[in-house]
Design a protein around this motif. Structure first.
Motif: not given
Length: 161
Positions: A59-76, A150-161
């Motif tokens: 029931x939580x939303x965690x970022x623990x152990x998320x890939x840097x490329x995933x974070x960079x991807x959603x920011x991009x 109910x939401x978008x599921x996004x899979x980031x192989x790379x940090x580009x969109x």
């Protein structure tokens, strides 16, 4: 000295040509605090039904152990789309397993909004309906955006969109 320099240059050229493993192929994992700091600084919000960030609580939303490329991807994605982004799913337990999974840091779930939906449908290639998952779109980078209802599921192989 000349022989040593020539051998060093040759070794470097061979390493580059052969393509020994480089950090670009290894996923850089972030802590909850590191990811939260980057996402917050980019104006990306998060929410969870449990109001928590525990990786071991579904029931939580965690970022623990998320890939840097995933974070960079959603920011991009936020930057190029101009949309408000709210993350509703990260690396917490409760998602499907697999190599490119939430648990392994490759995916985030984001709230649906007209802006996000219109951007994805207007800029990415429709792949088709994936039974049991939803309607999928592929970005030029290869990243996958799946409308799961109910939401978008996004899979980031790379940090580009």
């Amino acid at each position: 000295m000349r022989i040593h320099r020539a051998l060093t240059i040759t070794a470097v050229a061979v390493a580059v040509t052969v393509g020994f493993a480089s950090p670009a192929f290894a996923a850089t994992k972030l802590t909850q605090a590191q990811a939260a700091s980057q996402l917050s600084a980019a104006g990306i919000t998060h929410s969870s039904s449990g109001g928590c960030t525990d990786r071991y609580n579904s029931t939580c939303t965690s970022y623990e152990q998320i890939n840097q490329s995933t974070v960079s991807g959603i920011i991009t994605f936020k930057r190029i789309s101009g949309c408000a982004i709210n993350i509703t799913g990260g690396t917490e337990t409760g998602h499907s397993s697999g190599t490119y999974s939430h648990w392994n840091g490759y995916k985030v779930d984001v709230s649906k909004s007209t802006c996000v939906t219109n951007y994805i449908k207007g800029h990415y290639t429709y792949v088709g309906y994936i039974s049991g998952w939803g309607y999928q779109y592929k970005a030029p980078s290869g990243n996958l955006y799946t409308d799961e209802g109910t939401h978008w599921d996004i899979l980031y192989y790379t940090c580009g969109c």
